[in-house]
Each structure stands twice: as structure tokens, then as C-alpha cells.
Motif scaffolding. Structure first.
Motif, mmCIF file in Angstrom:
data_model
loop_
_atom_site.group_PDB
_atom_site.id
_atom_site.type_symbol
_atom_site.label_atom_id
_atom_site.label_comp_id
_atom_site.label_asym_id
_atom_site.label_seq_id
_atom_site.Cartn_x
_atom_site.Cartn_y
_atom_site.Cartn_z
ATOM 1 N N LYS A 201 2.885 -2.223 8.464
ATOM 2 C CA LYS A 201 2.628 -0.928 7.855
ATOM 3 C C LYS A 201 1.437 -1.001 6.893
ATOM 4 O O LYS A 201 1.129 -2.043 6.353
ATOM 5 C CB LYS A 201 3.858 -0.448 7.078
ATOM 6 C CG LYS A 201 5.110 -0.303 7.925
ATOM 7 C CD LYS A 201 6.314 0.079 7.064
ATOM 8 C CE LYS A 201 7.587 0.208 7.907
ATOM 9 N NZ LYS A 201 8.761 0.584 7.078
ATOM 10 N N GLY A 202 0.797 0.167 6.686
ATOM 11 C CA GLY A 202 -0.230 0.303 5.675
ATOM 12 C C GLY A 202 -1.625 -0.069 6.115
ATOM 13 O O GLY A 202 -1.884 -0.356 7.291
ATOM 14 N N LEU A 203 -2.539 -0.085 5.158
ATOM 15 C CA LEU A 203 -3.947 -0.321 5.442
ATOM 16 C C LEU A 203 -4.198 -1.659 6.116
ATOM 17 O O LEU A 203 -5.044 -1.765 7.012
ATOM 18 C CB LEU A 203 -4.755 -0.257 4.142
ATOM 19 C CG LEU A 203 -4.964 1.141 3.535
ATOM 20 C CD1 LEU A 203 -5.648 1.025 2.179
ATOM 21 C CD2 LEU A 203 -5.773 2.027 4.481
ATOM 22 N N LEU A 204 -3.495 -2.703 5.675
ATOM 23 C CA LEU A 204 -3.715 -4.026 6.252
ATOM 24 C C LEU A 204 -2.525 -4.497 7.077
ATOM 25 O O LEU A 204 -2.380 -5.696 7.349
ATOM 26 C CB LEU A 204 -4.023 -5.034 5.134
ATOM 27 C CG LEU A 204 -5.453 -4.950 4.613
ATOM 28 C CD1 LEU A 204 -5.623 -5.739 3.315
ATOM 29 C CD2 LEU A 204 -6.447 -5.449 5.663
ATOM 30 N N GLN A 205 -1.707 -3.521 7.516
ATOM 31 C CA GLN A 205 -0.618 -3.796 8.452
ATOM 32 C C GLN A 205 0.229 -5.020 8.031
ATOM 33 O O GLN A 205 0.240 -6.058 8.679
ATOM 34 C CB GLN A 205 -1.163 -3.990 9.860
ATOM 35 C CG GLN A 205 -1.744 -2.725 10.467
ATOM 36 C CD GLN A 205 -0.664 -1.677 10.721
ATOM 37 O OE1 GLN A 205 0.096 -1.748 11.704
ATOM 38 N NE2 GLN A 205 -0.573 -0.674 9.837
#
Length: 251
Positions: A201-205
Motif C-alpha cells: 500500500k501507499g506511495l512506495l507500496q
């Protein structure tokens, strides 16, 4: 009546004998004088058994006794001198021991004081370091940043710098674009992590377990928060690869 020269001479001789007798009594305790008293107006005269003019002689027992007395006196004096010397030496030893003990105590006290001072200085320096660190972190957190990818990366870099986490703007930006195209709400529902129930999840997974393990204090616990996601991912990359700058593919 004409003067009797014999009587006058006899009295002078008698006086001399008396002196000898008195001297003998004082030093030897051996001479004796015998006087005769006549009744009426008769003159007192010395008897023929008066003091002899012969020199006083000591017996061998008297000499031995005298020598023994002298020896005892000398021995007693020697013992007194020895006792005084021993007492003086004992006093000097006790004083030296007391001085040595006092010196050791003073040295120990000084060492303890030095150690306490050093420890206090170390604590003071540590407290100052923590205060400075908190000030930097606070300044980084409260600094005004743009609410976009550029602002998120810059804010993350400030926090990373305060925490000693390596990484550059280019390294973070490059990996963010590859992993999420800059979407903070991105989620991967198809890879192995998603199959295992822990999607990235998120910008940097970042998967939730990794985010929790490498979360950076001072940032949000929300995995979708851009700054929290970036700093946690950068902290993980620093631990595994040395820096996010060294990551060029899925990590």
C-alpha cells in the motif's frame, strides 16, 4: 693558767678527724665517733677510742654490693631508654599509617568526585543531544510543505535527516513513480502479498508488517499517509540495501 700546746694541737687534730669521720659516714656509712661526758663543770673530751686517723677501707662485700647497685641503675636506665625509643618509633609508625590512610581516602574521594563529574557531564551532553534532536525533528515536522509529491518527499527527507536515515530526493522520487505513480492511496491487489492477504500500500507500496516494523517515530501510523509511508519505506531500504538510492526494482 698557761696554754697547753698539746691540748690545742689535740683539738685541731680532733676537728680534722671529725671531718674525716663525717665524710666517711656520708659516703660509706661506716665511721663512728665516741664521745664521753663527765659530770659537773668538767670539759667534754674525746676518748682515746675516738676516730682513728687511719683511712677507711671497703670490704669485698661492700664493693660487690656497690657494683651491683650501679649495674642495676645502668640496666634500669637502659630499659627506660629502650622503652622510650620503642614508644617514639611506635608513635611515628602510627602517624605515618594515619597519613597514608588519609592520603588514600583523599585520593579515593577525588577519584569518586572526578567520576561523578564525568558522569554528570556525559548525562548533560546526552540530554543536550536529545534536546537538539527533538528540536530538529520538531522543526522538520512543523515546517511548511506543499501538499503534493514534491512536498511529501521534502518533508520525508527532513525527517530522515533528523533520524540518520540515508536517501536522496532523486532516489525516493524514482522509486515512488515506479511503485505507485505518485498515488498515496495506491494498493496492489494482484501480487503474492495480496494473495497472502497483506497487499502492498501507499506511495512506495509497503506491506503492513514492514510499515509497522520500520515506522519512524513522529510520523503517522496510517500506512496511506504519504510522509509516513515514504519514511518507513526509506528506513526499511536503508536496513536492507543501504539506502533507497540503491533500489531499482521491486524490493
Amino acid at each position: 693558767m698557761p696554754k697547753n700546746p698539746f691540748t690545742r694541737g689535740h683539738r685541731r687534730a680532733l676537728n680534722k678527724r671529725h671531718k674525716i669521720a663525717v665524710a666517711g659516714v656520708a659516703t660509706l656509712g661506716a665511721a663512728a665517733v665516741v664521745f664521753s661526758a663527765v659530770p659537773g663543770n668538767a670539759e667534754t673530751t674525746t676518748s682515746e677510742a675516738a676516730v682513728s686517723s687511719a683511712p677507711v677501707k671497703y670490704s669485698s662485700e661492700q664493693l660487690k654490693s656497690r657494683q651491683a647497685d650501679v649495674s642495676e641503675q645502668l640496666a634500669a636506665k637502659a630499659l627506660q631508654s629502650k622503652a622510650a625509643a620503642e614508644a617514639k618509633a611506635a608513635k611515628a609508625h602510627a602517624e605515618a599509617k594515619a597519613k597514608a590512610k588519609a592520603a588514600a581516602a583523599a585520593k579515593k574521594k577525588a577519584a569518586h568526585a572526578a567520576a561523578a563529574k564525568k558522569a554528570a557531564q556525559a548525562r548533560k551532553a546526552k540530554a543536550a543531544s536529545r534536546a537538539a534532536h527533538r528540536a530538529k525533528l520538531k522543526a522538520a515536522v512543523h515546517k511548511s510543505y506543499a501538499n503534493n509529491l514534491d512536498g511529501w518527499i521534502k518533508e520525508s527527507l527532513d525527517i530522515m535527516k533528523a533520524k540518520g536515515i540515508p536517501g536522496s530526493y532523486n532516489g525516493l522520487h524514482r522509486n515512488i513513480i515506479r511503485e505507485s505513480s505518485g498515488n498515496p492511496n495506491a494498493i496492489n491487489n494482484w501480487d503474492i502479498n495480496a494473495i497472502n492477504g497483506i497487499p502492498s500500500k501507499g506511495l512506495l507500496q509497503v506491506i503492513p508488517p514492514t510499515f509497522k516494523a520500520y515506522h519512524v517515530p513522529g510520523t503517522s501510523w496510517n500506512i496511506y499517509d504519504p510522509v509516513a509511508n515514504i519514511t518507513a519505506a526509506a528506513n526499511y531500504a536503508a536496513d536492507k540495501y543501504g539506502s533507497m538510492d540503491n533500489v531499482n526494482s521491486a524490493y
